[in-house]
Design a protein around this motif. Structure first.
Motif, mmCIF file in Angstrom:
data_model
loop_
_atom_site.group_PDB
_atom_site.id
_atom_site.type_symbol
_atom_site.label_atom_id
_atom_site.label_comp_id
_atom_site.label_asym_id
_atom_site.label_seq_id
_atom_site.Cartn_x
_atom_site.Cartn_y
_atom_site.Cartn_z
ATOM 1 N N TRP A 86 -9.558 -3.236 -5.354
ATOM 2 C CA TRP A 86 -8.242 -3.856 -5.276
ATOM 3 C C TRP A 86 -7.893 -4.017 -3.813
ATOM 4 N N ASP A 87 -6.884 -4.789 -3.558
ATOM 5 C CA ASP A 87 -6.749 -5.324 -2.200
ATOM 6 C C ASP A 87 -6.498 -4.300 -1.090
ATOM 7 N N TRP A 88 -5.679 -3.291 -1.341
ATOM 8 C CA TRP A 88 -5.515 -2.332 -0.239
ATOM 9 C C TRP A 88 -6.774 -1.477 -0.093
ATOM 10 N N ASN A 114 -6.942 -8.791 -6.688
ATOM 11 C CA ASN A 114 -6.109 -8.999 -5.502
ATOM 12 C C ASN A 114 -4.695 -9.417 -5.917
ATOM 13 N N ASN A 115 -3.818 -8.426 -6.043
ATOM 14 C CA ASN A 115 -2.429 -8.732 -6.427
ATOM 15 C C ASN A 115 -1.519 -8.842 -5.193
ATOM 16 N N GLN A 116 -2.145 -8.859 -4.027
ATOM 17 C CA GLN A 116 -1.437 -9.099 -2.764
ATOM 18 C C GLN A 116 -0.357 -8.074 -2.440
ATOM 19 N N ASN A 117 -0.463 -6.893 -3.026
ATOM 20 C CA ASN A 117 0.453 -5.810 -2.636
ATOM 21 C C ASN A 117 -0.095 -4.487 -3.150
ATOM 22 N N TYR A 118 0.530 -3.390 -2.728
ATOM 23 C CA TYR A 118 0.184 -2.078 -3.284
ATOM 24 C C TYR A 118 0.992 -1.965 -4.572
ATOM 25 N N GLY A 119 0.391 -2.257 -5.698
ATOM 26 C CA GLY A 119 1.133 -2.228 -6.956
ATOM 27 C C GLY A 119 1.551 -0.816 -7.346
ATOM 28 N N LEU A 120 0.579 0.073 -7.355
ATOM 29 C CA LEU A 120 0.821 1.419 -7.877
ATOM 30 C C LEU A 120 1.923 2.156 -7.122
HETATM 31 MG MG LIG Z 1 -3.050 -4.402 -4.845
#
Ligand SMILES: [Mg+2]
Ligand SMILES: Cc1ncc(C[n+]2csc(CCOP(=O)(O)OP(=O)(O)O)c2C)c(N)n1
Ligand code: SF4
Length: 200
Positions: A86-88, A114-120
Motif C-alpha cells: 500500500w502506498d505509505w 494506492n488509496n493516496q493516503n494513510y487509510g488505517l
Molecule cells: Mg494508503
C-alpha cells in the motif's frame, strides 16, 4: 471466503474489495491450484487481503515484506508469489525494497493498493497524495507533488509496470493474470477508492 470470518474490518465501498475480487478472478482464470500460490501481506486496510479468503498467506513485518516474499520465492521457485502492499508502506517507509526488487528482477507480482493516503491511521498524506489535497496532516493542503511510482519502477529496471483503475475488475484481473505470468518482477499500481478519506 473463510468460513470462520467473524467481522468485515473495512469501510463499505472500500476499493480494496475490488482488488480482492480481481485477484480471485485472475487466479481462477489461470487455474492455479491453491497450494501453488501465496499472498504475502501485513496489516493496514489493504493488508487485510489474506483475512477474507481461504488461501495460503503470510503476514510478516511491515515494510520488510519484500525480503520475506523474496525468500519464499528463492526457496520455492515453483510458487507464484503475490505481494500486496500500500502506498505509505510500499512507496514511503519500504521504498528501497521496491527499487531493489525491481533491479534484481525477482519473479514476484507486486500489487500496490494506492488509496493516496494513510487509510488505517485516518487520512494522513502519503507519498502519492496529490498536491494541494487537504488531509489530517496537511490541513492547509499538501505542499508536495505526488511521486510517480511507474516512472520509478521503470528507472529501477522493471519491464512490467502499470497503473490500473480498481473499478474495472475485469481489466484489473487481466493485468493481474499477465503480471503473474510475466517472468520477472511485475508491478501494478492500483488507483484505489477510499470512500472514508479520499475525497479528491
Ligand atoms: Mg494508503
Ligand atoms: C514505523 C511505523 N511508523 C508508523 C506506524 C503507524 N502506521 C500504521 S498504518 C500507517 C499508514 C498506513 O498507510 P498505507 O500504507 O497507505 O496503508 P492504508 O491503510 O492506506 O491501506 C501508519 C503510519 C507504524 N505502524 N510503524
Ligand atoms: S479507511 Fe479507506 S482504505 Fe481503509 S477500509 Fe476504509 S475506505 Fe478502505
Amino acid at each position: 471466503m473463510r468460513t470462520n470470518l467473524k467481522k468485515i474490518q473495512r469501510c463499505p465501498g472500500c476499493g480494496d474489495f475490488f482488488i480482492l475480487l480481481a485477484l480471485q478472478k485472475a487466479l481462477k482464470n489461470l487455474g492455479i491450484p491453491k497450494h501453488k500460490y501465496v499472498i504475502v501481506s501485513w496489516i493496514w486496510c489493504s493488508g487485510k487481503m489474506p483475512h477474507y479468503i481461504d488461501w495460503y498467506a503470510a503476514e510478516t513485518l511491515h515494510w520488510r515484506i519484500l525480503p520475506f516474499a523474496t525468500g519464499i520465492k528463492l526457496s520455492n521457485p515453483e510458487l507464484t508469489v503475490i505481494w500486496v502492499w500500500w502506498d505509505w508502506d510500499g512507496y514511503g517507509i519500504g521504498l528501497s525494497h521496491f527499487i531493489h526488487t525491481a533491479r534484481r528482477n525477482i519473479d514476484l507480482l507486486y500489487i500496490v493498493a494506492n488509496n493516496q493516503n494513510y487509510g488505517l491511521t485516518t487520512w494522513q498524506a502519503s507519498p502519492t497524495t496529490p498536491k494541494c489535497a487537504k488531509t489530517s496532516s496537511t490541513p492547509q493542503g499538501n505542499p508536495l507533488p505526488p511521486m510517480d511510482p511507474i516512472a520509478l519502477a521503470k528507472a529501477a529496471g522493471a519491464e512490467f509496470t502499470y497503473r490500473v483503475d480498481h473499478q474495472d475488475i475485469n481489466k484489473l484481473a487481466e493485468r493481474i493474470a499477465k503480471g503473474i505470468q510475466h517472468p520477472g518482477f511485475a508491478h501494478l499500481d492500483v488507483d484505489q477508492a477510499c470512500p472514508s478519506w479520499r475525497k479528491w
